[in-house]
Structure formats: structure tokens, C-alpha cells
Design a protein around this motif. Structure first.
Motif, PDB file in Angstrom:
ATOM      1  N   ASN A 174       0.791  -1.226   0.000  1.00  0.00           N
ATOM      2  CA  ASN A 174       0.000   0.000   0.000  1.00  0.00           C
ATOM      3  C   ASN A 174       0.827   1.281   0.000  1.00  0.00           C
ATOM      4  OD1 ASN A 174      -2.240  -1.588   0.013  1.00  0.00           O
ATOM      5  ND2 ASN A 174      -2.795  -1.210   2.133  1.00  0.00           N
ATOM      6  N   ASN A 203      -4.136   4.532  -6.848  1.00  0.00           N
ATOM      7  CA  ASN A 203      -5.017   3.559  -6.214  1.00  0.00           C
ATOM      8  C   ASN A 203      -5.341   2.474  -7.232  1.00  0.00           C
ATOM      9  OD1 ASN A 203      -7.276   4.580  -7.807  1.00  0.00           O
ATOM     10  ND2 ASN A 203      -7.366   6.261  -6.341  1.00  0.00           N
ATOM     11  N   GLN A 226      -7.646  -0.355  -3.129  1.00  0.00           N
ATOM     12  CA  GLN A 226      -6.319  -0.238  -2.533  1.00  0.00           C
ATOM     13  C   GLN A 226      -5.764   1.159  -2.774  1.00  0.00           C
ATOM     14  OE1 GLN A 226      -3.282  -2.392  -4.629  1.00  0.00           O
ATOM     15  NE2 GLN A 226      -1.803  -2.253  -2.961  1.00  0.00           N
ATOM     16  N   THR A 227      -5.252   1.788  -1.728  1.00  0.00           N
ATOM     17  CA  THR A 227      -4.621   3.093  -1.843  1.00  0.00           C
ATOM     18  C   THR A 227      -3.638   3.271  -0.700  1.00  0.00           C
ATOM     19  OG1 THR A 227      -5.062   5.441  -2.227  1.00  0.00           O
ATOM     20  CG2 THR A 227      -6.350   4.361  -0.484  1.00  0.00           C
ATOM     21  N   CYS A 241     -11.560  -2.145   1.692  1.00  0.00           N
ATOM     22  CA  CYS A 241     -10.742  -0.998   1.292  1.00  0.00           C
ATOM     23  C   CYS A 241      -9.495  -1.029   2.164  1.00  0.00           C
ATOM     24  CB  CYS A 241     -11.498   0.308   1.489  1.00  0.00           C
ATOM     25  SG  CYS A 241     -10.525   1.772   1.013  1.00  0.00           S
ATOM     26  N   TYR A 294      -5.599   0.495   3.039  1.00  0.00           N
ATOM     27  CA  TYR A 294      -4.828   1.727   2.965  1.00  0.00           C
ATOM     28  C   TYR A 294      -3.606   1.604   3.876  1.00  0.00           C
ATOM     29  CZ  TYR A 294      -7.102   2.782   7.434  1.00  0.00           C
ATOM     30  OH  TYR A 294      -7.527   2.729   8.728  1.00  0.00           O
TER      31      TYR A 294
END
Length: 172
Positions: free
Chosen positions: A36, A66, A78-79, A105, A107
Motif C-alpha cells: 500500500n 489507487n 487499494q490506496t 478498502c 490503505y
């Protein structure tokens, strides 16, 4: 649905060896390996073969900001998180997760391992594999196992040992 397993790491900050160790342990054994951001490694480093990587605020090169991955029937967003202002709140990250229909999600950026749910989305920060911050001073990554009715989020140390204090089980 077949069970799915995803390994997530973040914020390795130049420690190529831990990225390599995690990759060697899981490549071909899990459905996806994610990083990430804030690797501080070159975008063209061969280590990224087999790893879905996004760029962080300490990365240079043409990393994607992302990604949205479909893993079986799971939509995973994904970020790194810095572009969504997560230092100040999670509203923008949640809005993006909703917009892309994310079941999960994931991160980084904060260097703090966390799992939480908002609406239908499970948010996962794997922590930092090299520079943890906050009350949990352990270098961690996450292994996520998804079944038909449950998402298991296990945190592991750099020695691949379970860190049970914050592992979670969430019903889908």
C-alpha cells in the motif's frame, strides 16, 4: 465461493528485504499480495512482479495512486491514503470505497494497524512493516481470509508470527 486469501503490507520505507521475504513466503500461495505504498523502491524494481502496488507520499515514479481489484466475488479498493486526507478523517476514503463498490478498502500512510467497518465496507490498514506508530509498537502486515460469511483479518509480525491482540473476525 471459494475461500480467498490476500496478504497486505505497507510503509516498508526502503526495507526491500521484508518485501522480498513476504513475497517469497506467499507468492503462488495466496490470491493476491498488496503493498500500500511508501516502499521508497523504484517503480521498475522486479520485486513488484506478482505484487499489486500503489504509490505513497514518499514514493517517486509512475506508481498508480489507487487500484480496484476483483478477487473472486470480492471488490478490493487499494490506496496509500494520503490523497484522501486520512490524517484528518476517513470521509473521503469512505466515499471512494462506496463509489467503487468495495467490499474491502485497504490503505496505509498512518503506520497504525487497524480494521473497522463502515456500511458494507471493511477498512484495513496493515500497519507498517518497518516503522510502526501509535500504541501498537510492532512491525506488522495483514493476512486476510475471506469465506462466504466471514472476513478474518490476522496481523503478523515480520517473523510471520500471529499478533493476536488486534486480529479480527467480521461477518459479511
Amino acid at each position: 465461493m471459494a475461500e480467498r486469501t490476500i496478504v497486505i503490507m505497507s510503509d516498508s520505507h526502503g526495507d526491500r528485504q521484508i518485501v522480498q521475504d513476504i513475497k517469497e513466503r506467499y507468492l503462488g500461495q495466496v490470491d493476491a499480495i498488496l503493498h500500500n505504498g511508501d516502499s521508497e523502491l523504484p517503480v521498475d524494481d522486479p520485486i513488484w512482479n506478482g505484487i499489486a502496488v500503489v504509490g505513497g507520499n514518499c514514493d517517486f515514479g509512475d506508481f498508480p495512486e489507487n487500484r480496484v481489484l476483483d478477487i473472486g466475488d470480492i471488490t478490493l479498493a487499494q490506496t496509500h491514503g494520503h490523497l484522501y486526507g486520512i490524517n484528518y478523517g476517513f470521509e473521503r476514503l469512505d466515499f471512494w470505497a462506496q463509489e467503487v463498490g468495495a467490499d474491502i478498502c485497504t490503505y496505509g500512510h498512518l503506520h497504525r494497524a487497524a480494521t473497522w467497518q463502515l456500511g458494507k465496507t471493511i477498512f484495513i490498514n496493515p500497519g507498517s512493516v518497518s516503522q510502526p506508530r501509535g500504541e501498537i509498537n510492532e512491525r506488522l502486515y495483514a493476512k486476510v481470509r475471506v469465506t462466504d460469511d466471514t472476513i478474518y483479518v490476522d496481523y503478523l509480525t515480520r517473523n510471520h508470527q500471529p499478533f493476536l491482540a488486534i486480529s479480527q473476525e467480521i461477518k459479511r
